[in-house]
Design a protein around this motif. Structure first.
Motif, PDB file in Angstrom:
ATOM      1  N   TYR A 142       1.535  11.565  -7.468  1.00 15.64           N
ATOM      2  CA  TYR A 142       0.160  11.522  -6.972  1.00 15.64           C
ATOM      3  C   TYR A 142      -0.149  10.159  -6.369  1.00 15.64           C
ATOM      4  CZ  TYR A 142      -4.908  11.734  -6.796  1.00 15.64           C
ATOM      5  OH  TYR A 142      -6.216  11.693  -6.365  1.00 15.64           O
ATOM      6  N   LEU A 143       0.382   9.122  -6.998  1.00 16.75           N
ATOM      7  CA  LEU A 143       0.211   7.759  -6.493  1.00 16.75           C
ATOM      8  C   LEU A 143       0.736   7.644  -5.068  1.00 16.75           C
ATOM      9  CD1 LEU A 143      -0.479   4.748  -7.292  1.00 16.75           C
ATOM     10  CD2 LEU A 143       1.889   4.554  -8.044  1.00 16.75           C
ATOM     11  N   GLY A 144       1.917   8.199  -4.822  1.00 16.28           N
ATOM     12  CA  GLY A 144       2.486   8.148  -3.483  1.00 16.28           C
ATOM     13  C   GLY A 144       1.696   8.970  -2.486  1.00 16.28           C
ATOM     14  N   THR A 145       1.225  10.161  -2.909  1.00  9.92           N
ATOM     15  CA  THR A 145       0.455  11.018  -2.013  1.00  9.92           C
ATOM     16  C   THR A 145      -0.870  10.383  -1.645  1.00  9.92           C
ATOM     17  OG1 THR A 145       1.439  12.945  -3.104  1.00  9.92           O
ATOM     18  CG2 THR A 145      -0.464  13.346  -1.711  1.00  9.92           C
ATOM     19  N   ALA A 146      -1.550   9.800  -2.629  1.00  9.64           N
ATOM     20  CA  ALA A 146      -2.843   9.164  -2.380  1.00  9.64           C
ATOM     21  C   ALA A 146      -2.705   7.933  -1.489  1.00  9.64           C
ATOM     22  CB  ALA A 146      -3.490   8.769  -3.706  1.00  9.64           C
ATOM     23  N   THR A 147      -1.532   7.328  -1.460  1.00  9.63           N
ATOM     24  CA  THR A 147      -1.288   6.187  -0.580  1.00  9.63           C
ATOM     25  C   THR A 147      -0.907   6.650   0.819  1.00  9.63           C
ATOM     26  OG1 THR A 147      -0.524   4.858  -2.452  1.00  9.63           O
ATOM     27  CG2 THR A 147       0.097   4.095  -0.256  1.00  9.63           C
ATOM     28  N   SER A 173      -3.694  -2.604  -4.571  1.00 10.00           N
ATOM     29  CA  SER A 173      -4.032  -1.894  -5.804  1.00 10.00           C
ATOM     30  C   SER A 173      -3.161  -2.355  -6.967  1.00 10.00           C
ATOM     31  CB  SER A 173      -3.913  -0.379  -5.606  1.00 10.00           C
ATOM     32  OG  SER A 173      -2.655  -0.026  -5.071  1.00 10.00           O
ATOM     33  N   THR A 174      -1.885  -2.631  -6.700  1.00 13.49           N
ATOM     34  CA  THR A 174      -0.994  -3.119  -7.758  1.00 13.49           C
ATOM     35  C   THR A 174      -1.418  -4.502  -8.224  1.00 13.49           C
ATOM     36  OG1 THR A 174       0.873  -1.856  -6.862  1.00 13.49           O
ATOM     37  CG2 THR A 174       1.388  -3.689  -8.336  1.00 13.49           C
ATOM     38  N   LEU A 175      -1.826  -5.357  -7.276  1.00 11.59           N
ATOM     39  CA  LEU A 175      -2.185  -6.733  -7.608  1.00 11.59           C
ATOM     40  C   LEU A 175      -3.401  -6.798  -8.522  1.00 11.59           C
ATOM     41  CD1 LEU A 175      -1.677  -9.736  -7.249  1.00 11.59           C
ATOM     42  CD2 LEU A 175      -3.063  -9.673  -5.163  1.00 11.59           C
ATOM     43  N   TYR A 176      -4.520  -6.131  -8.125  1.00 14.13           N
ATOM     44  CA  TYR A 176      -5.709  -6.290  -8.961  1.00 14.13           C
ATOM     45  C   TYR A 176      -5.611  -5.490 -10.258  1.00 14.13           C
ATOM     46  CZ  TYR A 176      -8.046  -1.894  -7.367  1.00 14.13           C
ATOM     47  OH  TYR A 176      -8.394  -0.586  -7.091  1.00 14.13           O
ATOM     48  N   THR A 177      -4.817  -4.423 -10.278  1.00 17.55           N
ATOM     49  CA  THR A 177      -4.643  -3.679 -11.528  1.00 17.55           C
ATOM     50  C   THR A 177      -3.794  -4.478 -12.516  1.00 17.55           C
ATOM     51  OG1 THR A 177      -4.762  -1.581 -10.322  1.00 17.55           O
ATOM     52  CG2 THR A 177      -3.863  -1.503 -12.544  1.00 17.55           C
ATOM     53  N   SER A 356      -5.294   2.606  -8.581  1.00 17.08           N
ATOM     54  CA  SER A 356      -5.507   1.744  -9.741  1.00 17.08           C
ATOM     55  C   SER A 356      -5.568   2.567 -11.023  1.00 17.08           C
ATOM     56  CB  SER A 356      -6.791   0.929  -9.570  1.00 17.08           C
ATOM     57  OG  SER A 356      -7.917   1.770  -9.432  1.00 17.08           O
ATOM     58  N   SER A 357      -6.228   3.743 -10.947  1.00 19.03           N
ATOM     59  CA  SER A 357      -6.284   4.623 -12.122  1.00 19.03           C
ATOM     60  C   SER A 357      -4.882   5.082 -12.513  1.00 19.03           C
ATOM     61  CB  SER A 357      -7.163   5.838 -11.815  1.00 19.03           C
ATOM     62  OG  SER A 357      -8.469   5.442 -11.478  1.00 19.03           O
ATOM     63  N   SER A 358      -4.098   5.467 -11.512  1.00 17.93           N
ATOM     64  CA  SER A 358      -2.743   5.947 -11.784  1.00 17.93           C
ATOM     65  C   SER A 358      -1.864   4.843 -12.355  1.00 17.93           C
ATOM     66  CB  SER A 358      -2.120   6.492 -10.496  1.00 17.93           C
ATOM     67  OG  SER A 358      -2.856   7.586  -9.996  1.00 17.93           O
ATOM     68  N   LEU A 359      -1.939   3.660 -11.782  1.00 16.81           N
ATOM     69  CA  LEU A 359      -1.105   2.547 -12.232  1.00 16.81           C
ATOM     70  C   LEU A 359      -1.423   2.150 -13.668  1.00 16.81           C
ATOM     71  CD1 LEU A 359      -1.193   0.383  -8.980  1.00 16.81           C
ATOM     72  CD2 LEU A 359       0.838   1.465  -9.956  1.00 16.81           C
ATOM     73  N   VAL A 395       6.271  -2.293 -11.290  1.00 16.98           N
ATOM     74  CA  VAL A 395       7.394  -1.375 -11.050  1.00 16.98           C
ATOM     75  C   VAL A 395       6.878  -0.032 -10.548  1.00 16.98           C
ATOM     76  CG1 VAL A 395       9.283  -0.119 -12.134  1.00 16.98           C
ATOM     77  CG2 VAL A 395       8.893  -2.522 -12.719  1.00 16.98           C
ATOM     78  N   ALA A 396       5.815   0.485 -11.191  1.00 18.16           N
ATOM     79  CA  ALA A 396       5.241   1.767 -10.773  1.00 18.16           C
ATOM     80  C   ALA A 396       4.730   1.687  -9.341  1.00 18.16           C
ATOM     81  CB  ALA A 396       4.118   2.176 -11.715  1.00 18.16           C
ATOM     82  N   GLY A 397       4.162   0.546  -8.970  1.00 23.07           N
ATOM     83  CA  GLY A 397       3.703   0.368  -7.595  1.00 23.07           C
ATOM     84  C   GLY A 397       4.841   0.447  -6.599  1.00 23.07           C
ATOM     85  N   CYS A 398       5.985  -0.144  -6.940  1.00 22.60           N
ATOM     86  CA  CYS A 398       7.151  -0.088  -6.055  1.00 22.60           C
ATOM     87  C   CYS A 398       7.676   1.342  -5.919  1.00 22.60           C
ATOM     88  CB  CYS A 398       8.254  -1.005  -6.597  1.00 22.60           C
ATOM     89  SG  CYS A 398       7.832  -2.761  -6.580  1.00 22.60           S
ATOM     90  N   VAL A 399       7.737   2.067  -7.046  1.00 23.62           N
ATOM     91  CA  VAL A 399       8.203   3.452  -7.008  1.00 23.62           C
ATOM     92  C   VAL A 399       7.219   4.311  -6.212  1.00 23.62           C
ATOM     93  CG1 VAL A 399       8.780   5.490  -8.373  1.00 23.62           C
ATOM     94  CG2 VAL A 399       9.436   3.216  -9.187  1.00 23.62           C
TER      95      VAL A 399
END
Length: 640
Positions: A142-147, A173-177, A356-359, A395-399
């Motif tokens: 979902y993270l990838g789709t929403a991006t 989103s990865t940075l502020y989360t 951010s919610s997903s991360l 890591v999740a942000g990279c994936v």
């Protein structure tokens, strides 16, 4: 031959976008430097359970509505009609169900991870790991789709490369989360809600001015059969029906608001059950404030292109109907500096809120269900644990970035892709949760087997539909006329020529026009007076499916409910075959209250309420055997 001028963002637009992105980053930095500096997992993942109602309420909304919705609604109305508006009904029903039945239950469990419940209920690592692993997987997808959704739209209408948009969205989103944890997520979501509202309202007002007002919008949408809210076809193979969206949509809403990791964290981040209920129910007016204008924008976009006699999808001006709204904005608002930038910011805000919610949810799942079980990590200082959660976010942000690039290879309506994925995986996962909460007799073997069967059945349905090219039936609607996509054409809107042309088109839809068929842009000319063969292909009864095609043609709206029911039926059957669990061996707190009263009695309910008022650090839930002893003692006292 049609020639279309390419509109791009101006300097002011880029300034607006950059400022909004920097504000999001600044919020993360602020919360990393204040309070407890995000040094504990409780603060980082649950905001110390001290958040106020407003940011939690707004965050619950924007996590529910992302850029996928903003882009998906206009595409759905343009191609199929407005049946998706019925999600307003199903969503509100789901809010009430979760507030009444599930919030006290979830908060009483003191969960950080939604799948901690699975471990406690079934006492099986196999079931817990299966549930948590799939939960992380679907969240990353979902993270990838929403991006990918906003990146695709921005790339198509502004010239910004797809890869650049994906990287920037995910990086911010990865940075502020990772810096600010749940507090940053909640407050940034609150900011992004207002940005989304501002962008949607500005586009709507300018759109109405361009097409001639809401009356013309409504008349054109009705004539073009886009205001087709109600279809009472009971067939599950019809793509969107009243019954499908109200029942299937309610199931999706309960799953999202109750069982998703992101919402479990939000429900747990406020001070009391009452505040959690208020935060969820208060979503209703804010939710409608987003969905109703978005539906009106969808009608406006449709009317605009009907007036132009321009079909950007058919004429290959855009590669996907998902790009309609950004294309419309760049055409209509190119002369208003900063407004296209505000709209792009609203898309980015929708994506950032979902990301951010997903991360943060992935970080909570990974720590509670995987890392915490590793002795070496569990014994580390609290500061080190929080750091591990932050690294998990990175890591999740990279994936997720990799998944976004993978999604670029896929096609189809973005909302259907997203909801299909969400329902097909989260349906079985929620089934595992409900099996344990509804049936004290269910055992871990039944849960594990039921979960696997639910996922296999949903995957089989989706793959069968793709391989055999079987689609759910979509009642045909008149195609948008084409041939008018050329520079300067929009300047004629509102003229006598165009008013006459529009009336002519509206009259054409009564007897003879072009109709879209199912999930493609293919079309046929239908003259209901002479062409009975073609009319039968697109009749209201839909196509005739044979054999397994009946399964493959089931609407994606039903995937979640299909998965839940499969787990419940298989889970109880396998539990019966392998030996039911004795309810007295199950902590009653792990059973839904209305079932708990039936199985364990009202006296235990009173005792549990006293226990649940104790501090988190001293609470000790009674075991099943102690419950029986308590019940026996109360019976003795009563008889005395």
């Amino acid at each position: 031959m049609t020639v279309v001028l390419r509109n791009t963002l101006g300097v002011v637009d880029y300034i607006v976008i950059v400022v909004i992105l920097l504000i999001s980053i600044a919020i993360g930095i602020y919360f990393s430097l204040t309070g407890g500096h995000q040094r504990t997992t409780k603060e980082y993942l649950l905001a110390d359970k001290k958040m106020n109602l407003l940011p939690v309420t707004l965050s619950l909304i924007v996590s529910y509505y992302s850029a996928i919705s903003i882009l998906g609604y206009p595409a759905e109305v343009f191609l199929y009609g407005s049946q998706l508006a019925l999600f307003n009904i199903s969503s509100i029903v789901s809010f009430v169900i979760v507030a009444v039945f599930f919030i006290p239950f979830i908060r009483g469990l003191r969960l950080v991870s939604a799948f901690q419940y699975v471990k406690r209920r079934y006492k099986s690592r196999a079931v817990q790991k299966l549930s948590s692993g799939l939960g992380i997987l679907v969240t990353v997808f979902y993270l990838g789709t929403a991006t990918y959704a906003p990146a695709l739209a921005i790339e198509a209408v502004t010239g910004v490369p797809l890869w650049a948009s994906i990287v920037v969205i995910m990086a911010v989103s990865t940075l502020y989360t990772s810096l600010g944890g749940m507090k940053a997520v909640l407050w940034t979501d609150a900011l992004q809600f207002f940005i989304m509202i501002a962008g949607i309202l500005v586009v709507l007002i300018k759109g109405w001015v361009t097409i001639g007002g809401p009356t013309i919008m409504w008349e054109t949408s009705v004539a073009g059969q886009r205001a087709n809210f109600f279809d009472f076809d009971p067939s599950p193979t019809t793509r969107h029906t009243f019954w499908g969206i109200v029942v299937g949509g309610t199931c999706l809403g309960v799953i999202h608001n109750c069982f998703s990791q992101a919402n479990v964290q939000r429900i747990s981040s406020v001070k009391s059950d009452r505040q959690a209920r208020i935060a969820l129910l208060a979503k209703t007016p804010f939710y409608l404030l987003l969905t109703i204008p978005l539906l009106l924008i969808s009608f406006t976009v449709y009317t605009y292109y009907v007036q132009l006699r321009c079909n950007p999808v058919k004429e290959k001006i855009i590669t996907s109907a998902n790009q309609l709204l950004p294309h419309f904005v760049m055409e209509v608002m190119a002369d208003l500096p900063g407004i296209p930038g505000l709209f792009v910011s609203s898309l980015l805000s929708g994506s950032l809120s979902s990301n951010s919610s997903s991360l943060n949810g992935i970080a909570a799942l990974a720590w509670e269900d995987f890392f915490k079980d590793i002795n070496f990590l569990a014994k580390r200082a609290e500061k080190t644990r929080a750091l591990i959660s932050k690294l998990t976010v990175v890591v999740a942000g990279c994936v997720g970035t990799a998944i976004a690039f993978l999604a670029a290879k896929m096609g189809g309506p973005i909302m259907q892709i997203s909801l299909s994925l969400f329902g097909s995986v989260n349906g079985p996962l929620s089934g595992i949760f409900l099996l344990g909460a509804l049936f004290p007799w269910a055992n871990w073997i039944g849960a594990f087997t039921g979960g696997l069967c639910g996922i296999v059945m949903c995957a089989w349905t989706i793959c069968g539909s793709m391989v055999h090219k079987v689609h759910s039936y979509s009642p045909p609607v008149p195609a948008v006329p084409s041939g008018g996509c050329f520079p300067g054409n929009a300047s004629r809107l509102g003229s006598t020529l165009y008013n006459t042309s529009l009336l002519s088109y509206m009259s054409e839809t009564v007897n003879s026009t072009v109709y879209y068929l199912e999930d493609t842009m293919s079309s046929v000319t239908l003259d209901t007076a002479t062409n009975s063969t073609v009319a039968s292909l697109v009749s209201k009864s839909g196509p005739f499916y044979m054999g397994l095609d009946n399964l493959y043609a089931v609407s994606y709206i039903h995937y979640a409910l299909f998965g839940v029911l499969t787990v419940l039926v298989v889970g109880m059957a396998v539990s019966a075959a392998t030996g039911f669990t004795d309810p007295q061996d199950v902590d009653p707190v792990l059973i839904l209250p209305f079932i708990r009263r039936f199985v364990y009695g009202k006296n235990y309910e009173m005792k549990m309420k006293i226990d649940m008022e104790m501090d988190d650090t001293s609470i000790s839930l009674m075991s099943g055997r102690r419950v029986q002893e308590f019940r026996d003692s109360t019976k003795t006292e009563s008889s005395t």
